[in-house]
Design an enzyme around this catalytic site. Structure first.
Site, mmCIF file in Angstrom:
data_model
loop_
_atom_site.group_PDB
_atom_site.id
_atom_site.type_symbol
_atom_site.label_atom_id
_atom_site.label_comp_id
_atom_site.label_asym_id
_atom_site.label_seq_id
_atom_site.Cartn_x
_atom_site.Cartn_y
_atom_site.Cartn_z
ATOM 1 N N PHE A 140 0.858 -1.187 -0.052
ATOM 2 C CA PHE A 140 0.013 -0.068 -0.038
ATOM 3 C C PHE A 140 0.764 1.362 0.333
ATOM 4 O O PHE A 140 2.108 1.299 1.233
ATOM 5 C CB PHE A 140 -0.542 -0.301 1.137
ATOM 6 C CG PHE A 140 -2.182 0.989 1.095
ATOM 7 C CD1 PHE A 140 -3.210 1.079 0.646
ATOM 8 C CD2 PHE A 140 -1.294 2.422 1.521
ATOM 9 C CE1 PHE A 140 -3.845 2.369 0.318
ATOM 10 C CE2 PHE A 140 -2.305 3.501 1.802
ATOM 11 C CZ PHE A 140 -3.397 3.483 1.105
ATOM 12 N N ASP A 225 9.588 3.156 1.227
ATOM 13 C CA ASP A 225 8.106 3.797 1.346
ATOM 14 C C ASP A 225 8.515 4.139 3.099
ATOM 15 O O ASP A 225 7.729 2.409 4.287
ATOM 16 C CB ASP A 225 6.888 3.179 1.251
ATOM 17 C CG ASP A 225 5.991 3.767 1.074
ATOM 18 O OD1 ASP A 225 5.467 4.523 2.015
ATOM 19 O OD2 ASP A 225 4.555 3.420 1.277
ATOM 20 N N LYS A 254 2.917 11.000 7.765
ATOM 21 C CA LYS A 254 2.727 9.793 8.662
ATOM 22 C C LYS A 254 2.848 11.059 10.478
ATOM 23 O O LYS A 254 2.809 11.942 10.672
ATOM 24 C CB LYS A 254 1.895 8.578 9.151
ATOM 25 C CG LYS A 254 1.366 8.473 7.721
ATOM 26 C CD LYS A 254 1.150 6.614 8.308
ATOM 27 C CE LYS A 254 0.023 6.332 7.055
ATOM 28 N NZ LYS A 254 -1.265 7.060 7.472
#
Length: 399
Positions: A140, A225, A254
């Protein structure tokens, strides 16, 4: 002074207003939250919750952290936004601080989110003159079109096809499959050091080192990532630190802003020079307010020794859950404060709902696992309160 017009009412009334005013991209909200402090949240009906999800790994320092509030408030009162024709002191300071966490020179492109950081990285890979990207099953990387092209889940992808092409998916954690897929036409390999949205899936030891060897052999970029795992979530600044490698591209977001929207695409070595004037841009990325928030987060993590706390409390959380020896728990996987409770039955949605009713915010990314990504300030006492309530939640989930 004119007062801001907000909305008040019960959770049920506000949920009804939500569904009438917002696009139905997320479904009905589980609760309407009105306040947060430290590791706790309160909803519109006055109920209190221990936040073990941290806004999906975003609230690294919990809610309303005084240092973050002070830094953002002070900056907003001084200089809130300038266009990218100009620079600001917080932007420069944050970029330099991020680069100090690596052993090689690099440069930073700031964004507003993780998916945008991955979009920037995607464009960087095209500057190699190659187009082939290798991603992984279960990956993802975001919901925008470029990030979605390297995201695996068919349910996310199929409605929006055709996506940017020349992307191949290989089994995650399988170094042999990766080696077979990468060739001299490969622009980049994109990997999560731990797959978060796929249920906190941890690859075998040495997988990232092998990926570095494979990409180096073929002149391809290694793009990691770290949007969910980075900025201390696993007990290291970056999850790849545990393998002692240096990637070419690192994307973060985040936890970097602790609730203030920010992301970054970090290019290391030669990859730092691939984007040049006119190749990419952003209106809000790296604005002074988001940049000062990121700088404040890094400062607090260092000042308060939170990397060590992530390890200690994360280990305590994992060990305490496993010690319950509950028949619904198959084990705990993950690292630091990114953990999954593996379930022996596909009832994670029921577990998450019962936990919320009991005052604990957790997440069910896949049917057989519960994800925990709490703030780095979580204490062992907080853990003990959750673990004490967990057996009844698990038992009721299968009743």
């Amino acid at each position: 002074m004119t007062e801001l017009v907000t909305v008040e009412g019960t959770g049920a009334a506000l949920t009804e207003r939500y569904t009438g005013a917002l696009m139905n991209t997320f479904g009905a909200p589980k609760r309407v939250l009105v306040r947060g402090e430290g590791c706790y949240l309160w909803d519109a009906d006055g109920r209190k919750y221990l936040d073990l999800l941290g806004g999906l790994a975003v609230n690294s320092l919990g809610h309303a952290h005084p240092f973050i509030v002070s830094a953002v408030t002070s900056q907003l009162a001084t200089l809130g936004h300038v266009s990218n024709f100009f620079a600001s002191s917080p932007q420069i300071a944050l970029a330099e601080k991020l680069l100090s966490l690596f052993d090689v020179p690099g440069k930073v492109f700031f964004t507003n989110s993780g998916t945008e950081a991955n979009e920037a990285a995607f464009k960087i890979t095209r500057r190699t003159g190659r187009t082939k990207i290798i991603s992984t099953v279960g990956a993802f990387h975001g919901r925008t079109m470029g990030a979605l092209a390297v995201t695996y889940k068919p349910a996310y992808r199929e409605l929006f096809a055709p996506l940017p092409g020349d992307v191949t998916f290989v089994p995650y954690g399988d170094a042999e499959a990766l080696a077979a897929a990468v060739d001299d036409q490969t622009a980049a390999v994109i990997l999560e050091p731990i797959q978060g949205e796929n249920g906190v899936v941890v690859p075998p030891d040495g997988y990232l080192r092998k990926a570095r060897e494979i990409t180096t052999e073929h002149g391809a970029l290694l793009w990691l990532d770290e949007i969910q795992t980075g900025i201390g979530r696993t007990g290291d600044w970056f999850a790849f630190d545990a393998e002692g490698i240096t990637p070419d591209l690192v994307t973060v977001a985040k936890g970097l802003g602790a609730g203030i929207p920010i992301g970054a695409c970090i290019g290391l070595g030669a990859a730092a020079e691939l984007l040049q004037p006119g190749n990419h841009g952003t209106t809000f990325g790296g604005n002074p307010v988001s940049a000062i928030a990121g700088l404040a987060v890094l400062t607090v993590i260092e000042r308060d020794g939170l990397l060590a706390n992530v390890v200690a409390v994360g280990n305590h959380l994992a060990e305490s859950i496993e010690a319950l020896d509950h028949p619904l728990v198959a084990g705990v996987r993950g690292r630091g404060l990114l953990l999954a409770i593996e379930l022996t039955q596909p009832v994670s949605d029921r577990v998450a709902e019962l936990a919320l009713q009991a005052g604990f915010v957790i997440n069910n990314p896949v049917p057989n696992a519960i994800r925990l990504a709490p703030p780095y300030i979580l204490t062992k006492a907080d853990v003990d309160a959750f673990v004490a309530a967990l057996p009844d939640i698990l038992t009721e989930a299968t009743a």
